[in-house]
Design a protein around this motif. Structure first.
Motif, PDB file in Angstrom:
ATOM      1  N   SER A 176       0.844  -1.198   0.000  1.00  0.00           N
ATOM      2  CA  SER A 176       0.000   0.000   0.000  1.00  0.00           C
ATOM      3  C   SER A 176       0.878   1.246   0.000  1.00  0.00           C
ATOM      4  O   SER A 176       1.903   1.295   0.683  1.00  0.00           O
ATOM      5  N   ASN A 177       0.464   2.257  -0.772  1.00  0.00           N
ATOM      6  CA  ASN A 177       1.273   3.487  -0.843  1.00  0.00           C
ATOM      7  C   ASN A 177       1.376   4.193   0.505  1.00  0.00           C
ATOM      8  O   ASN A 177       2.276   4.986   0.719  1.00  0.00           O
ATOM      9  N   LYS A 178       0.434   3.881   1.402  1.00  0.00           N
ATOM     10  CA  LYS A 178       0.470   4.488   2.737  1.00  0.00           C
ATOM     11  C   LYS A 178       1.517   3.806   3.626  1.00  0.00           C
ATOM     12  O   LYS A 178       2.053   4.403   4.548  1.00  0.00           O
ATOM     13  N   GLU A 179       1.788   2.543   3.335  1.00  0.00           N
ATOM     14  CA  GLU A 179       2.760   1.792   4.128  1.00  0.00           C
ATOM     15  C   GLU A 179       4.138   1.783   3.474  1.00  0.00           C
ATOM     16  O   GLU A 179       5.134   1.465   4.119  1.00  0.00           O
ATOM     17  N   ALA A 180       4.174   2.110   2.197  1.00  0.00           N
ATOM     18  CA  ALA A 180       5.436   2.064   1.466  1.00  0.00           C
ATOM     19  C   ALA A 180       6.413   3.126   1.949  1.00  0.00           C
ATOM     20  O   ALA A 180       6.020   4.175   2.448  1.00  0.00           O
ATOM     21  N   ILE A 181       7.685   2.808   1.807  1.00  0.00           N
ATOM     22  CA  ILE A 181       8.744   3.760   2.151  1.00  0.00           C
ATOM     23  C   ILE A 181       9.215   4.391   0.840  1.00  0.00           C
ATOM     24  O   ILE A 181       9.574   3.674  -0.100  1.00  0.00           O
ATOM     25  N   ILE A 182       9.174   5.712   0.779  1.00  0.00           N
ATOM     26  CA  ILE A 182       9.587   6.407  -0.432  1.00  0.00           C
ATOM     27  C   ILE A 182      10.995   6.947  -0.243  1.00  0.00           C
ATOM     28  O   ILE A 182      11.275   7.677   0.706  1.00  0.00           O
ATOM     29  N   LYS A 183      11.865   6.527  -1.116  1.00  0.00           N
ATOM     30  CA  LYS A 183      13.252   6.979  -1.059  1.00  0.00           C
ATOM     31  C   LYS A 183      13.711   7.300  -2.474  1.00  0.00           C
ATOM     32  O   LYS A 183      13.578   6.459  -3.371  1.00  0.00           O
ATOM     33  N   ASP A 184      14.197   8.499  -2.674  1.00  0.00           N
ATOM     34  CA  ASP A 184      14.648   8.975  -3.986  1.00  0.00           C
ATOM     35  C   ASP A 184      13.567   8.799  -5.055  1.00  0.00           C
ATOM     36  O   ASP A 184      13.850   8.408  -6.185  1.00  0.00           O
ATOM     37  N   GLY A 185      12.308   9.033  -4.657  1.00  0.00           N
ATOM     38  CA  GLY A 185      11.195   8.957  -5.596  1.00  0.00           C
ATOM     39  C   GLY A 185      10.774   7.550  -5.965  1.00  0.00           C
ATOM     40  O   GLY A 185       9.959   7.356  -6.856  1.00  0.00           O
ATOM     41  N   LYS A 186      11.316   6.537  -5.279  1.00  0.00           N
ATOM     42  CA  LYS A 186      10.961   5.145  -5.547  1.00  0.00           C
ATOM     43  C   LYS A 186      10.308   4.537  -4.311  1.00  0.00           C
ATOM     44  O   LYS A 186      10.606   4.923  -3.188  1.00  0.00           O
ATOM     45  N   TYR A 187       9.448   3.564  -4.571  1.00  0.00           N
ATOM     46  CA  TYR A 187       8.726   2.926  -3.470  1.00  0.00           C
ATOM     47  C   TYR A 187       9.422   1.639  -3.031  1.00  0.00           C
ATOM     48  O   TYR A 187       9.911   0.872  -3.860  1.00  0.00           O
ATOM     49  N   TYR A 188       9.447   1.428  -1.730  1.00  0.00           N
ATOM     50  CA  TYR A 188      10.022   0.200  -1.179  1.00  0.00           C
ATOM     51  C   TYR A 188       9.058  -0.377  -0.148  1.00  0.00           C
ATOM     52  O   TYR A 188       8.371   0.361   0.559  1.00  0.00           O
ATOM     53  N   CYS A 189       9.040  -1.719  -0.024  1.00  0.00           N
ATOM     54  CA  CYS A 189       8.103  -2.385   0.872  1.00  0.00           C
ATOM     55  C   CYS A 189       8.559  -2.300   2.323  1.00  0.00           C
ATOM     56  O   CYS A 189       7.757  -2.353   3.243  1.00  0.00           O
ATOM     57  N   SER A 190       9.856  -2.209   2.545  1.00  0.00           N
ATOM     58  CA  SER A 190      10.377  -2.173   3.907  1.00  0.00           C
ATOM     59  C   SER A 190      11.652  -1.330   3.965  1.00  0.00           C
ATOM     60  O   SER A 190      12.227  -0.982   2.940  1.00  0.00           O
ATOM     61  N   LYS A 191      12.089  -1.062   5.196  1.00  0.00           N
ATOM     62  CA  LYS A 191      13.338  -0.302   5.382  1.00  0.00           C
ATOM     63  C   LYS A 191      14.524  -1.078   4.844  1.00  0.00           C
ATOM     64  O   LYS A 191      15.498  -0.497   4.373  1.00  0.00           O
ATOM     65  N   LYS A 192      14.415  -2.386   4.940  1.00  0.00           N
ATOM     66  CA  LYS A 192      15.499  -3.259   4.454  1.00  0.00           C
ATOM     67  C   LYS A 192      15.695  -3.075   2.948  1.00  0.00           C
ATOM     68  O   LYS A 192      16.815  -2.922   2.471  1.00  0.00           O
ATOM     69  N   CYS A 193      14.552  -3.092   2.214  1.00  0.00           N
ATOM     70  CA  CYS A 193      14.622  -2.920   0.769  1.00  0.00           C
ATOM     71  C   CYS A 193      15.057  -1.498   0.395  1.00  0.00           C
ATOM     72  O   CYS A 193      15.742  -1.293  -0.603  1.00  0.00           O
ATOM     73  N   ALA A 194      14.647  -0.533   1.207  1.00  0.00           N
ATOM     74  CA  ALA A 194      15.000   0.861   0.926  1.00  0.00           C
ATOM     75  C   ALA A 194      16.452   1.147   1.227  1.00  0.00           C
ATOM     76  O   ALA A 194      17.010   2.154   0.809  1.00  0.00           O
ATOM     77  N   GLY A 195      17.077   0.237   2.003  1.00  0.00           N
ATOM     78  CA  GLY A 195      18.477   0.415   2.361  1.00  0.00           C
ATOM     79  C   GLY A 195      18.661   1.429   3.459  1.00  0.00           C
ATOM     80  O   GLY A 195      19.727   2.028   3.594  1.00  0.00           O
ATOM     81  N   VAL A 196      17.607   1.620   4.254  1.00  0.00           N
ATOM     82  CA  VAL A 196      17.671   2.571   5.358  1.00  0.00           C
ATOM     83  C   VAL A 196      18.153   1.848   6.615  1.00  0.00           C
ATOM     84  O   VAL A 196      17.656   0.782   6.963  1.00  0.00           O
ATOM     85  N   GLU A 197      19.138   2.427   7.262  1.00  0.00           N
ATOM     86  CA  GLU A 197      19.661   1.828   8.502  1.00  0.00           C
ATOM     87  C   GLU A 197      18.607   1.904   9.606  1.00  0.00           C
ATOM     88  O   GLU A 197      17.973   2.928   9.786  1.00  0.00           O
ATOM     89  N   GLN A 198      18.422   0.798  10.319  1.00  0.00           N
ATOM     90  CA  GLN A 198      17.425   0.784  11.398  1.00  0.00           C
ATOM     91  C   GLN A 198      18.063   1.031  12.743  1.00  0.00           C
ATOM     92  O   GLN A 198      19.150   0.584  12.980  1.00  0.00           O
TER      93      GLN A 198
END
Ligand SMILES: [Zn+2]
Length: 68
Positions: free
Chosen positions: A46-68
């Motif tokens: 869902s776009n409400k749950e998705a993580i947006i990074k550099d204009g792209k959608y990711y399903c989780s922080k792991k996929c977005a490459g964001v450090e937790q």
């Protein structure tokens, strides 16, 4: 001839009201959740749950490459 004009008017009225009634439904759909594809793994989220990074959608922080 007059009957045809009345019938034409009725058809236009019917079409007009049909689209007026359809409009709120279309508006409601736009506010509803939109499924977007994760840029990394392809999972739909869902776009409400998705993580947006550099204009792209990711399903989780792991996929977005964001450090937790
Ligand atoms: Zn993902």
């Amino acid at each position: 001839m007059l009957f045809k004009l009345l019938l034409l008017g009725l058809v236009i009225w019917g079409v007009y009201h049909f689209f007026i009634k359809q409009k709120p439904i279309e508006h409601k759909d736009k506010e509803a959740d939109v499924m977007v594809e994760c840029d990394k793994c392809g999972t739909y989220v869902s776009n409400k749950e998705a993580i947006i990074k550099d204009g792209k959608y990711y399903c989780s922080k792991k996929c977005a490459g964001v450090e937790q």
